[in-house]
Design an enzyme around this catalytic site. Structure first.
Site, PDB file in Angstrom:
ATOM      1  N   CYS A 112       0.819  -1.230   0.000  1.00  0.00           N
ATOM      2  CA  CYS A 112       0.000   0.000   0.000  1.00  0.00           C
ATOM      3  C   CYS A 112       0.845   1.269   0.000  1.00  0.00           C
ATOM      4  O   CYS A 112       0.333   2.356  -0.264  1.00  0.00           O
ATOM      5  CB  CYS A 112      -0.934   0.012   1.204  1.00  0.00           C
ATOM      6  SG  CYS A 112      -2.104  -1.346   1.174  1.00  0.00           S
ATOM      7  N   HIS A 246      -2.822   7.300   2.608  1.00  0.00           N
ATOM      8  CA  HIS A 246      -3.345   6.042   2.057  1.00  0.00           C
ATOM      9  C   HIS A 246      -4.754   5.852   2.623  1.00  0.00           C
ATOM     10  O   HIS A 246      -4.971   5.982   3.833  1.00  0.00           O
ATOM     11  CB  HIS A 246      -2.432   4.893   2.447  1.00  0.00           C
ATOM     12  CG  HIS A 246      -3.032   3.548   2.187  1.00  0.00           C
ATOM     13  ND1 HIS A 246      -3.662   3.245   1.019  1.00  0.00           N
ATOM     14  CD2 HIS A 246      -3.096   2.426   2.964  1.00  0.00           C
ATOM     15  CE1 HIS A 246      -4.113   2.001   1.068  1.00  0.00           C
ATOM     16  NE2 HIS A 246      -3.774   1.489   2.241  1.00  0.00           N
ATOM     17  N   ASN A 276     -10.310   0.637   0.119  1.00  0.00           N
ATOM     18  CA  ASN A 276      -8.839   0.564   0.125  1.00  0.00           C
ATOM     19  C   ASN A 276      -8.362   0.011  -1.217  1.00  0.00           C
ATOM     20  O   ASN A 276      -8.535  -1.175  -1.494  1.00  0.00           O
ATOM     21  CB  ASN A 276      -8.404  -0.353   1.277  1.00  0.00           C
ATOM     22  CG  ASN A 276      -6.894  -0.473   1.391  1.00  0.00           C
ATOM     23  OD1 ASN A 276      -6.161  -0.056   0.502  1.00  0.00           O
ATOM     24  ND2 ASN A 276      -6.436  -1.057   2.488  1.00  0.00           N
TER      25      ASN A 276
HETATM   26  N1  ACO Z   1     -19.492  -7.520   9.223  1.00  0.00           N
HETATM   27  C1  ACO Z   1     -19.980  -7.877  10.419  1.00  0.00           C
HETATM   28  N2  ACO Z   1     -19.206  -8.357  11.408  1.00  0.00           N
HETATM   29  C2  ACO Z   1     -17.893  -8.496  11.156  1.00  0.00           C
HETATM   30  C3  ACO Z   1     -17.319  -8.149   9.925  1.00  0.00           C
HETATM   31  C4  ACO Z   1     -18.180  -7.643   8.926  1.00  0.00           C
HETATM   32  N3  ACO Z   1     -17.745  -7.253   7.704  1.00  0.00           N
HETATM   33  N4  ACO Z   1     -15.993  -8.382   9.971  1.00  0.00           N
HETATM   34  C5  ACO Z   1     -15.729  -8.871  11.199  1.00  0.00           C
HETATM   35  N5  ACO Z   1     -16.884  -8.938  11.911  1.00  0.00           N
HETATM   36  C6  ACO Z   1     -17.077  -9.429  13.276  1.00  0.00           C
HETATM   37  C7  ACO Z   1     -16.003 -10.375  13.710  1.00  0.00           C
HETATM   38  O1  ACO Z   1     -16.271 -11.677  13.272  1.00  0.00           O
HETATM   39  C8  ACO Z   1     -16.094 -10.246  15.221  1.00  0.00           C
HETATM   40  O2  ACO Z   1     -17.151 -11.022  15.647  1.00  0.00           O
HETATM   41  P1  ACO Z   1     -17.050 -11.844  17.051  1.00  0.00           P
HETATM   42  O3  ACO Z   1     -16.837 -10.799  18.106  1.00  0.00           O
HETATM   43  O4  ACO Z   1     -18.353 -12.545  17.125  1.00  0.00           O
HETATM   44  O5  ACO Z   1     -15.866 -12.746  16.882  1.00  0.00           O
HETATM   45  C9  ACO Z   1     -16.458  -8.768  15.417  1.00  0.00           C
HETATM   46  O6  ACO Z   1     -16.982  -8.313  14.165  1.00  0.00           O
HETATM   47  C10 ACO Z   1     -15.300  -7.919  15.825  1.00  0.00           C
HETATM   48  O7  ACO Z   1     -14.207  -8.203  14.954  1.00  0.00           O
HETATM   49  P2  ACO Z   1     -12.920  -7.354  14.978  1.00  0.00           P
HETATM   50  O8  ACO Z   1     -11.993  -7.799  13.881  1.00  0.00           O
HETATM   51  O9  ACO Z   1     -12.370  -7.329  16.374  1.00  0.00           O
HETATM   52  O10 ACO Z   1     -13.534  -5.939  14.618  1.00  0.00           O
HETATM   53  P3  ACO Z   1     -12.871  -4.534  14.709  1.00  0.00           P
HETATM   54  O11 ACO Z   1     -13.733  -3.666  15.525  1.00  0.00           O
HETATM   55  O12 ACO Z   1     -11.414  -4.579  15.031  1.00  0.00           O
HETATM   56  O13 ACO Z   1     -13.004  -4.017  13.214  1.00  0.00           O
HETATM   57  C11 ACO Z   1     -11.650  -3.796  11.226  1.00  0.00           C
HETATM   58  C12 ACO Z   1     -12.392  -4.742  12.152  1.00  0.00           C
HETATM   59  C13 ACO Z   1     -12.647  -2.829  10.601  1.00  0.00           C
HETATM   60  C14 ACO Z   1     -10.966  -4.604  10.134  1.00  0.00           C
HETATM   61  C15 ACO Z   1     -10.629  -3.002  12.078  1.00  0.00           C
HETATM   62  O14 ACO Z   1      -9.808  -3.877  12.817  1.00  0.00           O
HETATM   63  C16 ACO Z   1      -9.777  -2.149  11.239  1.00  0.00           C
HETATM   64  O15 ACO Z   1     -10.226  -1.128  10.772  1.00  0.00           O
HETATM   65  N6  ACO Z   1      -8.489  -2.523  11.031  1.00  0.00           N
HETATM   66  C17 ACO Z   1      -7.617  -1.850  10.139  1.00  0.00           C
HETATM   67  C18 ACO Z   1      -7.445  -2.752   9.037  1.00  0.00           C
HETATM   68  C19 ACO Z   1      -7.416  -2.088   7.702  1.00  0.00           C
HETATM   69  O16 ACO Z   1      -7.961  -1.044   7.422  1.00  0.00           O
HETATM   70  N7  ACO Z   1      -6.747  -2.775   6.848  1.00  0.00           N
HETATM   71  C20 ACO Z   1      -6.638  -2.369   5.529  1.00  0.00           C
HETATM   72  C21 ACO Z   1      -5.480  -3.068   4.929  1.00  0.00           C
HETATM   73  S1  ACO Z   1      -4.026  -2.545   5.648  1.00  0.00           S
HETATM   74  C22 ACO Z   1      -3.535  -1.190   4.924  1.00  0.00           C
HETATM   75  O17 ACO Z   1      -3.937  -0.837   3.861  1.00  0.00           O
HETATM   76  C23 ACO Z   1      -2.580  -0.381   5.687  1.00  0.00           C
END
Ligand code: ACO
Length: 319
Positions: A112, A246, A276
């Site tokens: 990225c 980004h 993204n």
């Molecule tokens: N819809 C509904 N529920 C979901 C989804 C979805 N799309 N995805 C995950 N969940 C659920 C999980 O299964 C979990 O359920 P559980 O508690 O029953 O096990 C719950 O939501 C919480 O999951 P987490 O992964 O802990 O959710 P979090 O609040 O951390 O949000 C997210 C996830 C949005 C990915 C967050 O961690 C984030 O923004 N991370 C940054 C990652 C990112 O942006 N990456 C991009 C690539 S990297 C880059 O470009 C730099």
């Protein structure tokens, strides 16, 4: 000598997939995705569209805007992690398609952060090799590399391409002012945080990600690199008109501003309709906001990104 941006363009595939569309096949909802990421929809490439076809469309437009003859292009760099195949490079395909037969061409993979890495490489090559015109494209079809049954990753990504024509100039009043790059591949832990778990173009492999850990590193490392590039160049955030980060996730950008005192009103955010797009996200955001007239010639821009590796960095450019 300064490296100036003289043509900027972008291309997005016509197919748009909304969060509501995703919720028809996945156990997810618009509300869940939007509140956690700021993403409402993404562009998704068709089966017959590839990273190089997107790159060619963006490149043609950027060349028109810069008003240069393709035969005047000395080099073509395509930043991508999602090339059409392991080889040949997308850059060679672009060269052939646009008829830039005097250019040398290669792909660059810095996940990225690839756009910022490519900007640094192009600027340095233009100075050391005395190149006049370089075509820099960041193009990605990351939706072809995600598992569409994995709701924790597939909802985050989209496809697109951005292209820049860079020209060397004796006029020092604008151009690329500074670039700063970092990597940390220390220990295997970084592969576990964010990686593609199969060989390139092997669709048995998918993007895997430890979301919360990526979030933490993205906030810390992007903020650190912006602070360092500003202080090393005797600048402060007051010298910057716009920050173009980004576009992984709006919440990451909100947190950077809150925790590290960057002004949110200076931050360009296009995650809502792009999602993204990996290394294409910064030139896509730049092109779109220039077309809208938000960013203007003479503005000073701060780019920042973090990606798999981990790799990260920042750049300062005066348009
Ligand atoms: N819809 C509904 N529920 C979901 C989804 C979805 N799309 N995805 C995950 N969940 C659920 C999980 O299964 C979990 O359920 P559980 O508690 O029953 O096990 C719950 O939501 C919480 O999951 P987490 O992964 O802990 O959710 P979090 O609040 O951390 O949000 C997210 C996830 C949005 C990915 C967050 O961690 C984030 O923004 N991370 C940054 C990652 C990112 O942006 N990456 C991009 C690539 S990297 C880059 O470009 C730099």
């Amino acid at each position: 000598m300064k490296t100036k941006i003289t043509g900027i363009s972008a291309y997005l595939p016509s197919k748009v997939v909304t969060n509501d569309d995703l919720s028809k096949t996945l156990d997810t909802s618009h509300e869940w995705i939007y509140t956690r990421t700021g993403i409402a929809s993404r562009h998704v490439s068709a089966d017959d569209e590839t990273t190089s076809t997107l790159a060619i469309k963006a490149a043609r437009e950027a060349i028109l805007k810069a008003n240069i003859d393709p035969m005047a292009i000395d080099a073509i760099i395509v930043s991508t992690t999602t090339g059409d195949s392991r080889f040949p490079s997308c850059a060679c395909k672009v060269q052939g398609a646009i008829g830039a037969y005097k250019a040398f061409a290669f792909d660059l993979n810095a996940a990225c952060s690839g756009f910022i890495y490519a900007l640094a490489v192009a600027d340095s090559m233009m100075k050391s090799m005395h190149l006049k015109n370089v075509l820099l494209i960041a193009s990605e079809t990351i939706t072809k590399f995600v598992d569409w049954t994995d709701r924790s990753t597939c909802v985050l990504f989209g496809d697109g391409a951005g292209a820049l024509v860079l020209q060397s100039s004796n006029d020092d009043s604008s151009g690329i002012l500074a670039t700063k790059l970092y990597s940390n591949g220390e220990e295997d832990k970084f592969n576990a945080i964010l990686s593609h778990n199969g060989p390139q173009n092997d669709h048995r492999g998918y993007v895997t990600m430890a979301g919360r850990t990526v979030f933490k590193y993205a906030v810390e490392y992007m903020a650190q690199s912006m602070k360092e590039i500003l202080s090393e160049n005797n600048m402060t955030i007051d010298d910057i008109d716009w920050i173009i980060p980004h576009q992984a996730n709006k919440r990451i950008l909100d947190t950077i501003c809150k925790m590290h005192d960057f002004p949110i009103e200076k931050m360009i955010i296009t995650t809502e309709n792009h999602a993204n797009t990996s290394s294409a996200s910064i030139p896509l955001a730049l092109s779109e906001t220039m077309d809208k007239g938000t960013i203007k010639k003479g503005d000073t821009l701060l780019f920042t990104a973090l990606g798999a590796g981990l790799v990260w960095g920042s750049a300062i450019v005066k348009l």
